[in-house]
Design an enzyme around this catalytic site. Structure first.
Site, mmCIF file in Angstrom:
data_model
loop_
_atom_site.group_PDB
_atom_site.id
_atom_site.type_symbol
_atom_site.label_atom_id
_atom_site.label_comp_id
_atom_site.label_asym_id
_atom_site.label_seq_id
_atom_site.Cartn_x
_atom_site.Cartn_y
_atom_site.Cartn_z
ATOM 1 N N TYR A 162 37.953 33.419 33.557
ATOM 2 C CA TYR A 162 38.339 34.670 33.698
ATOM 3 C C TYR A 162 38.347 35.093 35.081
ATOM 4 C CZ TYR A 162 39.592 38.677 31.020
ATOM 5 O OH TYR A 162 40.298 39.682 30.593
ATOM 6 N N LEU A 163 39.099 34.217 36.084
ATOM 7 C CA LEU A 163 39.146 34.211 37.241
ATOM 8 C C LEU A 163 39.660 35.700 37.910
ATOM 9 C CD1 LEU A 163 40.478 30.847 38.235
ATOM 10 C CD2 LEU A 163 38.349 31.622 37.972
ATOM 11 N N HIS B 27 36.596 34.970 42.842
ATOM 12 C CA HIS B 27 36.774 33.685 42.523
ATOM 13 C C HIS B 27 37.778 33.007 43.704
ATOM 14 C CE1 HIS B 27 35.482 34.898 38.490
ATOM 15 N NE2 HIS B 27 34.536 33.865 38.666
ATOM 16 N N GLN C 109 28.419 35.920 47.157
ATOM 17 C CA GLN C 109 27.260 36.791 47.603
ATOM 18 C C GLN C 109 26.961 37.696 46.370
ATOM 19 O OE1 GLN C 109 27.090 38.444 51.777
ATOM 20 N NE2 GLN C 109 25.954 40.229 50.330
ATOM 21 N N VAL D 66 33.746 40.450 46.946
ATOM 22 C CA VAL D 66 35.056 41.062 47.011
ATOM 23 C C VAL D 66 34.938 42.151 46.060
ATOM 24 C CG1 VAL D 66 37.598 41.048 46.239
ATOM 25 C CG2 VAL D 66 36.231 38.854 47.250
ATOM 26 N N SER E 64 33.924 41.497 38.903
ATOM 27 C CA SER E 64 33.123 40.673 37.929
ATOM 28 C C SER E 64 33.858 40.579 36.594
ATOM 29 C CB SER E 64 31.619 41.408 37.640
ATOM 30 O OG SER E 64 31.159 40.786 36.570
ATOM 31 N N SER E 65 33.833 39.228 36.133
ATOM 32 C CA SER E 65 34.439 39.235 34.896
ATOM 33 C C SER E 65 33.885 40.102 33.732
ATOM 34 C CB SER E 65 34.271 37.697 34.445
ATOM 35 O OG SER E 65 34.383 36.716 35.401
#
Lengths: 280, 280
Positions: B32-33, B37, B148, B176, B185-186
């Protein structure tokens, strides 16, 4: 023969060997070498281009009441024997370089580690798995050699290698014995002359059980009872355990199913000896 | 771009690459990029000759009441994004090939794993350390890339790599964020529009604390109290934890000592978001 104390030296050496296209065999030991260890070296020399031996009395595999401090050590004699056997490099680290300050990582092979010897040595195989994984990573070895005397250790390590996808092949090498059958062990030096004289009765009992099995006996309780009786009849022996288990899961069997493992631990005085027979 | 399902395929591929003298970078993901990622891939492409991405929703790092079953998945979109970003091979295994029958081996980084997120997710980092060690062994990667945003994960894995002498270098890549500051975040897809609108308040609170520190505040309780107050004032937020800890040991600090980590977890509805700022 090279002797190295630091993990980085070994990592560099192994990288160099691999870049030259050479295969590397690892023989992990706690030193105080005997013919059992040398038979592992022999197997490694036959199969690999380069042979690394580690000599490290690993504190994390000893329980708080066990014999870490008194475990026999003789590094000069070990180096001479290793050299004579064809070892290319000995890795002899200090505990502080294997477990630096803040060390916190442990590998555990569940279930298998709690059975047999794991019952009286609850953290032993956690310590073994952890140090062996470290040695695999430090040496980058293609093959690792372990004695069948420590049967549960080999089974635990084979499970770890499969589970963690470690790119190494584990070899199990037959137990080397004294003329009277006693399995070679660094701990045999602890035995008093009287204990030493009676200790071969342990293996004799396992052999007798093996004959019973070969003659067609399939009842596990009849087989283990025979061994337990024989051990009870050795005056200086005190049984820790005798079990007949599945050789992969180490779970108790009711009827013989092959491959099986007949394994035990017996105290002679304060000295705890282990031995086993594979039923294949 | 190659796509492989079996560990052995990847092991072979990586061996081939290394024999050609190529370096290999690994970007482990649960799929679930998002751009977080892709920034890892970017760093890997810059540094390595070949880039492997794993896409595997790892069951062993989810607790029994957590979102393993509902974790968002879209493998076709992921493959398109990976290809576009310059990934050379995607490793997309099935759980049964990562954890075959009889699987029993787990790696635990003590202490570090129990702090921060470990308090509400007791087995999470055991699952993470185990699967990442497997991925390191399967891919034989020279470099591993981690975001991070999962600061504790990176710290746990760095400890594992040092402790187990794993021949890999870990890179920590900056978080990011969306334009309004929310960390990518996914799990952000779980947020309702109202929750999504309020979620950036979490990072805003961390930033405010960072300013306080930059202005000279050294009292940890004053800093964390400020963040907690700000979170309490977000109507749809429910704090899991906010802590200011030593960035190596993750132990609580009383006075600021650098490097430190200001980290937290906050629920918006059922969605648990994490974020952090390093104080360096």
């Amino acid at each position: 023969m090279k002797i190295a104390k630091l993990p980085e030296e070994i990592q560099q050496l192994s990288t160099d060997w691999h870049e030259q296209g050479l295969t590397v065999g690892l023989v992990p030991t706690m030193g105080y070498l005997h013919e059992g260890h040398l038979s592992l070296v022999e197997a490694a020399v036959r199969e690999c281009d380069k042979v690394l031996m580690s000599i490290f009395v690993n504190p994390t595999q000893f329980g708080p009441k066990e014999d870490f401090a008194t475990y026999p050590r003789d590094i000069l004699r070990d180096l001479r024997l290793a050299y004579g056997a064809g070892v290319d490099c000995v890795f002899n680290p200090e505990p502080k370089d294997m477990y630096p300050e803040g060390y916190a990582t442990y590998v555990k092979v569940e279930n298998l580690s709690q059975r047999l010897c794991g019952q009286s040595r609850p953290d032993h195989f956690r310590g073994v798995a952890t140090v062996v994984l470290k040695l695999f990573n430090i040496t980058g070895a293609d093959y690792g050699y372990f004695g069948q005397k420590d049967a549960q250790q080999v089974i635990v390590l084979q499970r770890m290698v499969r589970d963690l996808n470690i790119p190494i092949i584990i070899r199990r090498v037959p137990t080397v014995r004294e003329a009277d059958g006693l399995a070679k062990s660094s701990r045999n030096v602890y035995l008093s002359p009287q204990e030493r004289a009676q200790a071969p009765g342990f293996y004799a009992a396992l052999l007798e059980a093996k004959e019973l099995i070969d003659d067609g006996e399939t009842s596990v309780s009849r087989i283990t009872n025979l061994v337990r009786e024989r051990i009870e009849n050795i005056p200086l022996a005190r049984m820790d355990y005798i079990e007949l288990v599945d050789a992969q899961t180490l779970l108790p069997l009711e009827k013989i199913q092959k491959p099986a493992l007949l394994a035990g631990a017996v105290f002679f005085g304060k000295t705890r000896l282990i031995d086993n027979i594979f039923i294949e």
